[in-house]
Design a protein around this motif. Structure first.
Motif, short mmCIF file in Angstrom:
data_model
loop_
_atom_site.label_atom_id
_atom_site.label_comp_id
_atom_site.label_asym_id
_atom_site.label_seq_id
_atom_site.Cartn_x
_atom_site.Cartn_y
_atom_site.Cartn_z
N ASP A 31 0.84 -1.20 0.00
CA ASP A 31 0.00 0.00 0.00
C ASP A 31 0.87 1.25 0.00
O ASP A 31 1.86 1.33 0.75
CB ASP A 31 -0.89 0.02 1.24
CG ASP A 31 -2.02 -0.99 1.18
OD1 ASP A 31 -2.30 -1.50 0.07
OD2 ASP A 31 -2.62 -1.29 2.23
N PHE A 32 0.51 2.22 -0.82
CA PHE A 32 1.29 3.46 -0.85
C PHE A 32 0.37 4.66 -1.05
O PHE A 32 -0.73 4.55 -1.58
CB PHE A 32 2.36 3.43 -1.95
CG PHE A 32 1.81 3.43 -3.36
CD1 PHE A 32 1.65 4.62 -4.06
CD2 PHE A 32 1.45 2.24 -3.98
CE1 PHE A 32 1.15 4.64 -5.36
CE2 PHE A 32 0.97 2.24 -5.28
CZ PHE A 32 0.81 3.44 -5.97
N ILE A 33 0.85 5.78 -0.56
CA ILE A 33 0.19 7.06 -0.79
C ILE A 33 1.15 7.93 -1.60
O ILE A 33 2.34 7.63 -1.70
CB ILE A 33 -0.19 7.76 0.53
CG1 ILE A 33 1.06 8.17 1.32
CG2 ILE A 33 -1.07 6.87 1.38
CD1 ILE A 33 0.77 8.96 2.58
N VAL A 34 0.63 9.00 -2.18
CA VAL A 34 1.46 9.93 -2.95
C VAL A 34 1.39 11.30 -2.31
O VAL A 34 0.29 11.83 -2.04
CB VAL A 34 0.99 10.00 -4.42
CG1 VAL A 34 1.66 11.17 -5.14
CG2 VAL A 34 1.33 8.70 -5.15
N ASN A 35 2.56 11.87 -2.05
CA ASN A 35 2.67 13.25 -1.56
C ASN A 35 3.16 14.13 -2.70
O ASN A 35 4.16 13.80 -3.35
CB ASN A 35 3.68 13.34 -0.41
CG ASN A 35 3.22 12.59 0.83
OD1 ASN A 35 2.03 12.46 1.07
ND2 ASN A 35 4.17 12.11 1.62
N SER A 36 2.48 15.24 -2.93
CA SER A 36 2.85 16.16 -4.01
C SER A 36 2.98 17.57 -3.47
O SER A 36 2.06 18.06 -2.81
CB SER A 36 1.80 16.12 -5.13
OG SER A 36 1.63 14.82 -5.64
N SER A 37 4.10 18.21 -3.73
CA SER A 37 4.35 19.57 -3.26
C SER A 37 4.26 20.55 -4.42
O SER A 37 4.72 20.25 -5.53
CB SER A 37 5.74 19.66 -2.62
OG SER A 37 5.84 18.80 -1.50
N PHE A 38 3.71 21.74 -4.13
CA PHE A 38 3.44 22.68 -5.22
C PHE A 38 3.91 24.09 -4.92
O PHE A 38 3.82 24.59 -3.80
CB PHE A 38 1.95 22.69 -5.55
CG PHE A 38 1.45 21.37 -6.08
CD1 PHE A 38 1.71 21.01 -7.39
CD2 PHE A 38 0.79 20.48 -5.25
CE1 PHE A 38 1.29 19.78 -7.88
CE2 PHE A 38 0.36 19.24 -5.73
CZ PHE A 38 0.61 18.89 -7.05
#
Length: 352
Positions: A145-152
């Motif tokens: 299981d994985f999540i995605v972190n996105s920085s903007f």
């Protein structure tokens, strides 16, 4: 009354990293050295386990560069805690993914754009995007299981929706949209941080997204004003909004929970309310974690909402928003000051 119990801990086990990301809070690089030994980390975990059983996220730097990362994970799990791993994915092949599956409960991958041009510009290493996407596909295939972190920032905010779509297509359990706080290398990005007006528009877009997205959990991070947006927009539309929660989340339906439900331990042992906070509340090697959690001035201030700046303290959203204390400190040199992204004035909201 909010109970101030540690639910989630980010533990930076190494400052070394094989990327050179423009927003890195640690200014991580391969030239830095680890300062906490396995025994140091084990002792800290043992102390925390005396009172709390948080989710512990092993982070860096790139935590997979540390040879004893899985030994650390195993010790944490032996204390009845769940373990997360925050990785850029570039070191993940199938063998590594199988090791992760054996020792780690959930993984977060960093993905800052929907294509190589955008992501690699953020990460400053060619091929980083392809490696991260490859890692996500391997995780999906082997059952991690994985999540995605996105920085903007301004340089990639045009790609927010496409990045969300990519995260979903890769099979992420959750997508976290980070609004960057100017600390570490990100201090040099002040001029390209997202404008307050765009921030508000992005949060409204995210609310629309969360209303319709039922397969993947979506949540803005370092954006406490979102919780005011949710309340106001729900009332305005007469919507009974029900928020879903990831089983590895902080457990708090509130904007900023720094020093209230979460904490951060740096690679040098310095303890902070969150990973973006500028000031240290103490060091685990000298003071011990529990003493810092219960007695440090900074952590006590985080929980004393009435002593926040006057606008926050008297705002009807103080208990659901609270403002980003790290962002306030970064901009004004005062972590109790008004969050510069606040668009709620005197307890009312633009357009109300």
């Amino acid at each position: 009354m909010m109970e101030f119990s540690l639910k989630w801990l980010a533990f930076e086990i190494t400052p070394r990293c094989n990327l050179n990301c423009i927003h890195c809070r640690t200014s991580a690089s391969m030239n830095l050295k680890e300062k906490l030994s396995f025994d140091d980390i084990r002792n800290v975990i043992d102390e925390i386990a005396e009172e709390f059983k948080p989710v512990v996220v092993l982070t860096g730097g790139e935590p997979l560069l540390r040879g004893d990362v899985f030994d650390i994970a195993d010790h944490i799990k032996s204390k009845g805690m769940r373990v997360g791993l925050a990785t850029n994915g570039t070191l993940v092949d199938e063998n590594m993914a199988l090791k992760i599956k054996e020792h780690i409960d959930i993984v977060s991958l960093s993905l800052d754009g929907s294509n190589a041009r955008v992501h690699d510009n953020f990460r400053k290493v060619k091929g980083a995007f392809d490696a991260t996407v490859r890692a996500a596909r391997i995780f999906k295939r082997v059952g991690v299981d994985f999540i995605v972190n996105s920085s903007f920032t301004k340089r990639n905010q045009h790609d927010i929706e496409n990045t969300y779509r990519l995260a979903k297509s890769l099979g992420a359990k959750a997508w976290y949209m980070f609004m960057i706080v100017p600390t570490g290398r990100a201090e040099e990005l002040r001029e390209e941080l997202i404008d307050k007006e765009d921030y508000y528009k992005i949060l409204k877009w995210h609310f629309e997204l969360e209303l319709k997205e039922r397969e993947m959990l979506v949540r803005p991070t370092c954006a406490p004003e979102y919780y005011a947006v949710v309340d106001i927009e729900s009332r305005r539309r007469k919507i009974d909004f029900e928020r879903r929660t990831l089983k590895f989340s902080t457990g708090g339906a509130k904007g900023c929970v720094a020093g209230q439900l979460i904490a951060f331990i740096g690679y040098d042992g310095e303890v902070k309310p969150c990973s973006y906070f500028l000031r240290s509340a103490g060091n685990v090697l000298k003071d011990g974690f529990l003493k810092i959690w219960h007695e440090s001035r900074i952590f006590r201030d985080m929980r004393d909402f009435g002593s926040y700046n006057e606008k926050c303290a008297h705002c009807r959203y103080i208990n659901v928003c609270g403002g980003c204390r790290a962002r306030a400190d970064a901009y004004f040199g005062d972590y109790m000051a008004l969050d510069p992204y606040c668009f709620v004035e005197g307890g009312s909201y633009e357009g109300e």
